[in-house]
Design a protein around this motif. Structure first.
Motif, PDB file in Angstrom:
ATOM      1  N   GLY A 176       0.840  -1.206   0.030  1.00 17.05           N
ATOM      2  CA  GLY A 176       0.086   0.066  -0.024  1.00 17.05           C
ATOM      3  C   GLY A 176       0.997   1.110  -0.068  1.00 17.05           C
ATOM      4  N   ILE A 177       0.250   2.385  -0.080  1.00 18.68           N
ATOM      5  CA  ILE A 177       0.964   3.632  -0.164  1.00 18.68           C
ATOM      6  C   ILE A 177       0.533   4.619   1.100  1.00 18.68           C
ATOM      7  N   ALA A 178       0.290   3.843   2.238  1.00 23.72           N
ATOM      8  CA  ALA A 178      -0.401   4.837   3.418  1.00 23.72           C
ATOM      9  C   ALA A 178       1.147   5.339   4.007  1.00 23.72           C
ATOM     10  N   GLN A 179       2.127   4.770   3.733  1.00 20.69           N
ATOM     11  CA  GLN A 179       3.166   5.279   4.595  1.00 20.69           C
ATOM     12  C   GLN A 179       4.230   6.095   3.459  1.00 20.69           C
ATOM     13  N   THR A 180       3.810   6.159   2.267  1.00 21.29           N
ATOM     14  CA  THR A 180       4.667   7.034   1.368  1.00 21.29           C
ATOM     15  C   THR A 180       4.629   8.627   1.707  1.00 21.29           C
ATOM     16  N   GLN A 181       5.384   9.392   0.731  1.00 13.79           N
ATOM     17  CA  GLN A 181       5.573  10.774   1.096  1.00 13.79           C
ATOM     18  C   GLN A 181       5.553  11.404  -0.196  1.00 13.79           C
ATOM     19  N   ILE A 182       5.247  12.614  -0.255  1.00 14.18           N
ATOM     20  CA  ILE A 182       5.438  13.363  -1.227  1.00 14.18           C
ATOM     21  C   ILE A 182       6.361  14.688  -0.947  1.00 14.18           C
ATOM     22  N   THR A 183       7.090  14.659  -1.822  1.00 17.37           N
ATOM     23  CA  THR A 183       7.951  16.157  -1.811  1.00 17.37           C
ATOM     24  C   THR A 183       7.450  16.991  -2.823  1.00 17.37           C
ATOM     25  N   SER A 220      15.055   9.899  -4.571  1.00 16.80           N
ATOM     26  CA  SER A 220      15.822   8.630  -5.348  1.00 16.80           C
ATOM     27  C   SER A 220      15.105   7.395  -4.896  1.00 16.80           C
ATOM     28  N   PRO A 221      15.185   6.097  -5.747  1.00 17.32           N
ATOM     29  CA  PRO A 221      14.420   4.927  -5.744  1.00 17.32           C
ATOM     30  C   PRO A 221      14.379   4.298  -4.314  1.00 17.32           C
ATOM     31  N   ALA A 403       2.181   7.235  -7.868  1.00 24.12           N
ATOM     32  CA  ALA A 403       2.522   6.724  -6.511  1.00 24.12           C
ATOM     33  C   ALA A 403       3.087   5.233  -6.752  1.00 24.12           C
ATOM     34  N   PRO A 404       3.769   4.533  -5.801  1.00 26.51           N
ATOM     35  CA  PRO A 404       4.397   3.486  -6.092  1.00 26.51           C
ATOM     36  C   PRO A 404       3.629   2.237  -6.423  1.00 26.51           C
ATOM     37  N   ASP A 405       2.213   2.340  -5.918  1.00 22.86           N
ATOM     38  CA  ASP A 405       1.326   1.239  -6.533  1.00 22.86           C
ATOM     39  C   ASP A 405       0.651   1.448  -7.738  1.00 22.86           C
ATOM     40  N   GLN A 433      -7.466  17.531  -2.258  1.00 25.02           N
ATOM     41  CA  GLN A 433      -6.491  18.644  -2.187  1.00 25.02           C
ATOM     42  C   GLN A 433      -5.371  18.480  -1.107  1.00 25.02           C
ATOM     43  N   LEU A 434      -4.203  18.331  -1.124  1.00 27.15           N
ATOM     44  CA  LEU A 434      -3.292  18.275   0.049  1.00 27.15           C
ATOM     45  C   LEU A 434      -2.691  19.425   0.714  1.00 27.15           C
ATOM     46  N   THR A 435      -2.431  20.481  -0.187  1.00 23.71           N
ATOM     47  CA  THR A 435      -1.886  21.644   0.368  1.00 23.71           C
ATOM     48  C   THR A 435      -2.877  22.913   0.228  1.00 23.71           C
ATOM     49  N   PHE A 436      -3.093  23.733   1.231  1.00 22.13           N
ATOM     50  CA  PHE A 436      -3.862  24.963   1.159  1.00 22.13           C
ATOM     51  C   PHE A 436      -3.214  26.436   1.256  1.00 22.13           C
ATOM     52  N   GLU A 437      -2.067  26.309   1.718  1.00 22.15           N
ATOM     53  CA  GLU A 437      -1.225  27.390   2.341  1.00 22.15           C
ATOM     54  C   GLU A 437      -0.228  28.084   1.140  1.00 22.15           C
ATOM     55  N   GLY A 438      -0.557  29.423   0.712  1.00 16.81           N
ATOM     56  CA  GLY A 438       0.507  29.925  -0.192  1.00 16.81           C
ATOM     57  C   GLY A 438       0.338  29.259  -1.608  1.00 16.81           C
ATOM     58  N   GLN A 439       1.447  29.127  -2.092  1.00 18.77           N
ATOM     59  CA  GLN A 439       1.583  28.310  -3.373  1.00 18.77           C
ATOM     60  C   GLN A 439       2.422  27.269  -3.216  1.00 18.77           C
ATOM     61  N   SER A 440       2.109  25.859  -3.802  1.00 17.89           N
ATOM     62  CA  SER A 440       2.857  24.887  -4.042  1.00 17.89           C
ATOM     63  C   SER A 440       2.884  23.969  -5.382  1.00 17.89           C
ATOM     64  N   GLU A 441       4.032  23.689  -5.484  1.00 22.08           N
ATOM     65  CA  GLU A 441       3.919  23.094  -7.083  1.00 22.08           C
ATOM     66  C   GLU A 441       5.058  21.878  -7.131  1.00 22.08           C
ATOM     67  N   SER A 442       4.960  21.337  -8.272  1.00 25.17           N
ATOM     68  CA  SER A 442       6.020  20.328  -8.558  1.00 25.17           C
ATOM     69  C   SER A 442       6.143  19.000  -7.531  1.00 25.17           C
ATOM     70  N   PRO A 443       4.875  18.696  -7.364  1.00 19.48           N
ATOM     71  CA  PRO A 443       4.961  17.306  -6.330  1.00 19.48           C
ATOM     72  C   PRO A 443       5.893  16.043  -6.726  1.00 19.48           C
ATOM     73  N   ASN A 444       6.420  15.162  -6.174  1.00 25.52           N
ATOM     74  CA  ASN A 444       7.004  14.021  -6.534  1.00 25.52           C
ATOM     75  C   ASN A 444       6.526  12.897  -5.378  1.00 25.52           C
ATOM     76  N   TRP A 445       6.145  11.704  -5.582  1.00 25.95           N
ATOM     77  CA  TRP A 445       5.629  10.796  -4.753  1.00 25.95           C
ATOM     78  C   TRP A 445       6.834   9.888  -4.585  1.00 25.95           C
ATOM     79  N   SER A 446       6.919   9.466  -3.274  1.00 28.17           N
ATOM     80  CA  SER A 446       8.354   8.849  -3.053  1.00 28.17           C
ATOM     81  C   SER A 446       8.022   7.271  -3.511  1.00 28.17           C
ATOM     82  N   PRO A 447       8.901   6.713  -3.982  1.00 29.69           N
ATOM     83  CA  PRO A 447       8.839   5.325  -4.659  1.00 29.69           C
ATOM     84  C   PRO A 447       8.441   4.292  -3.475  1.00 29.69           C
ATOM     85  N   LYS A 448       8.714   4.514  -2.149  1.00 29.84           N
ATOM     86  CA  LYS A 448       8.270   3.519  -1.306  1.00 29.84           C
ATOM     87  C   LYS A 448       8.032   4.238   0.095  1.00 29.84           C
TER      88      LYS A 448
END
Lengths: 448, 217
Positions: A176-183, A220-221, A403-405, A433-448
């Motif tokens: 599953g992806i519940a423990q993944t992160q997004i940068t 990174s992978p 997402a890795p899945d 929607q995940l972010t609400f403050e200011g401006q956010s861009e360029s998300p990348n989902w962690s591979p694990k």
């Protein structure tokens, strides 16, 4: 003498045969038969409230259940049974499970996930169970005790762990992806810095403090490092360079500076190389180097801008990148050494950017500005070139990341008026929607 | 009538054209206005014959869309019918009293199952069976199948799941005779390895699986 021998021989053969047949049946294994052809069915799962065994656990039980519910509902493979259909008595351990009541209408559940929470001075413990309600006598599919400290953040963590275990069981071993992160990049504190959050938008925190501009972060992978485009002054000159941030070290690691503009790094699937755009020799071309910057070599040789490389994460043998060699930026497919370049033809004109290859190497997500509209996220089957449009008429939607899945995508969207990070299922449904403050861009989902 | 620019010179006799062609521009046989053809008599609307009364025959119902084949076939399946994949819950051996054919060993296909194992894996761990089905189905990439193929007979692939979930011994036991469908089926199984480890409550070391793929575009 001779007949005796013969009889003995026959006996021996019979004994041998008997032994053989016993051995054969002992070797015989359990089997089952199943198949596919009419699509994939979702597992129907009931998730009743988790019993709090101590008063200290009561506020945590609420957090725990809310997070668990959200994780499972968003997993894409589970059909959640509405709580209003649940029987009155809710189990907190397997002996209390009344399988009949859950299997019957209106719940019609197939499995139940339940458990109990205990919080005391030693910390928080959750005993979690997943049972097949049609088979209450069989041992639960999952029974596990999860431990952490008794804080709200750790209650979330335990819920994510339990959710991932359930999803892995019900999807046949795909994590599953519940423990993944997004940068992602956020300028909410003044400068564009690299931030990291949980996949559900919780726990947003700033990672870099470079006080300049940081862009295009990529995990990174092994999800321990983030490569990104940084603007760090050096001897009075500020230019775009590749930076690598190590999560366990909590600081930047060494990566050499190159002449000109360097941007949009991408990791090879084995984590040993980085592809990026560099104008070292004048023209912005794609180069590949080891993660310490050594053995840098050029792989594109075409006038114009060549950028945004992405490796096929399954094989590492192919790459997709953006090039405007034909006039406007569109996607090109090549081998990872730069040979055999071919344009990915689309049925319409317009800018095509931000390629992102799905984890199974089968699909390519990208953003495309067709002449008739705004940037929107599309997914293309690499083999058949079949297209699916995932967003439409809701602001600019750009920079998809898988997402890795392979069932979820994160992207940036301006549909609320500001640029924010969103996630959705890979068929375009259930945007969040995940972010609400200011401006956010360029998300990348962690591979694990 | 002849017309010519030299007609005013009477001394030179001009030859007549051999064939006199009628002018197509001027039609001087009729008047200026052509007479309209006589209008057809208007149909007498009142003279519709009253149809002779007959006992109304029931017309067959007009089928606008093809209903499901399940509804079309009213014959119930015989009680001893072998369930043929309807995509529902997996077929599982009900008890260990299955028969053995020949001495083909553990991995033989079809209904053959050895009796020494507990033999009820599918019924005890149906959640595991469904998870395998879900995983393999989601990894079945049908886009790589030859686009000219609209339908393929069932492919059956057998494989063994080891305790740690890894998949071995993948083989086609029944081919669809469409190479790309066979390949996609084997790839779907291989892409699913490793599967979830076998349930801890299961005592055996491995489980054999017979997995079928029904392809139709």
């Amino acid at each position: 003498m001779k007949p005796k021998t013969a009889v003995a021989g026959i006996l021996a053969v019979v004994v041998a045969l008997a032994t053989l047949s016993t051995a054969q049946s002992a070797r015989a294994q359990d089997w089952f038969k199943t198949g596919t052809g009419l699509g994939v069915s979702k597992a129907r799962l009931a998730v009743p409230d988790d019993a709090a065994r101590t008063t200290a656990a009561q506020p945590l039980a609420k957090t725990f259940h809310d997070v668990l519910w959200a994780d499972l509902e968003y997993s894409g493979i589970i059909d959640m049974v509405s709580p209003s259909f649940y029987p009155l008595s809710v189990p907190s351990q397997p002996s209390e499970l009344n399988g009949q009541a859950w299997a019957a209408a209106p719940a019609n559940a197939y499995m139940v996930a339940y458990g109990n929470l205990t919080a005391d001075a030693s910390g928080l413990a959750f005993a979690g169970y997943l049972s097949d309600v049609h088979n209450p006598s069989a041992p639960p599919a999952l029974q596990k005790i999860y431990r952490a400290s008794a804080t709200d953040a750790d209650a979330r963590k335990l819920a994510h762990e339990f959710a991932d275990d359930i999803v892995a069981l019900l999807s046949g071993g795909q994590p599953g992806i519940a423990q993944t992160q997004i940068t992602y990049v956020s300028a909410r504190n003044g400068n564009k810095e690299i931030w990291v959050m949980d996949y559900d938008g919780a726990n947003q925190h700033q990672v870099t403090h470079l006080r300049s501009i940081s862009l295009t972060p990529r995990w990174s992978p092994d999800a321990t490092r983030i490569a990104f485009t940084c603007y760090v002054p050096y001897r009075g000159i500020t230019s775009a360079q590749i930076c690598i941030y190590s999560m366990p070290l909590g600081r930047l690691t060494a990566f050499p500076r190159f002449r000109g503009t360097n941007s949009s790094p991408a990791w090879s699937p084995d984590g040993s190389q980085i592809a990026f755009m560099s104008s070292e020799n004048g023209d912005p071309e794609i180069y590949v180097a080891n993660t310490d910057g050594s053995h840098m070599h050029r792989i594109t040789f075409a006038a114009g801008v060549n950028t945004s490389p992405t490796w096929n994460p399954k094989t590492g043998q192919q790459m997709v990148f953006v090039s405007d060699r034909g006039g406007v930026p569109v996607l090109y497919l090549s081998n990872s050494d730069g040979s055999n370049v071919q344009k990915l033809d689309l049925p319409d004109m317009g800018y095509v950017i931000d390629p992102a290859w799905s984890p199974n190497g089968q699909l390519l997500a990208f953003s495309w500005q067709r002449p008739s509209g705004n940037y929107d996220i599309y997914v293309m089957d690499i083999v058949t070139k079949q297209l699916v449009e995932l967003t439409r008429d809701e602001g600019r939607n750009e920079r998809p990341s898988w997402a890795p899945d392979g069932r979820h995508l994160t992207f940036e969207s301006t549909r609320t008026g500001t640029r924010q990070i969103w996630t959705m299922l890979a068929d375009g449904s259930e945007p969040r929607q995940l972010t609400f403050e200011g401006q956010s861009e360029s998300p990348n989902w962690s591979p694990k | 009538m002849t017309v010519g620019i030299t007609s005013s010179v009477p001394a030179i006799p001009l030859p007549h054209p051999e064939v006199e062609t009628p002018s197509r521009v001027v039609d001087n046989t009729d008047g200026l206005f052509k007479s309209e053809p006589m209008p057809l008599p208007k149909p007498d609307l009142e003279a519709v014959p009253i149809p002779k009364f007959e006992k109304e025959k029931k017309k067959p119902p007009k089928i606008t869309s093809r209903p499901s084949k399940l509804l079309e076939n009213p014959t119930p399946p015989p009680p001893n019918a072998v369930p043929y994949g309807n995509g529902g819950r997996p077929t599982v051996p009900v008890s260990a009293s299955t028969f053995t054919m020949g001495n083909t060993g553990a991995t033989s296909a079809g209904l053959i199952a050895g009796g020494a194992g507990q033999g009820d894996f599918g019924s005890r761990f149906s959640w595991y069976v469904e998870a395998v089905q879900r995983r393999v189905s989601s990894n079945w990439i049908q886009s790589a199948i030859d686009p000219n193929v609209g339908y393929a007979p069932r492919v059956t692939v057998t494989f063994t799941i080891l305790r740690n979930g890894s998949v071995t011994n993948v083989q086609i036991t029944q081919s669809s005779n469409v190479p790309s469908v066979d390949t996609s089926a084997v790839r779907a199984v291989e892409a699913s390895s490793p599967l979830q480890p076998l349930p801890p409550a299961y005592s055996g070391s491995n489980v054999n699986v017979e997995f079928y793929f029904d392809y139709h575009r």
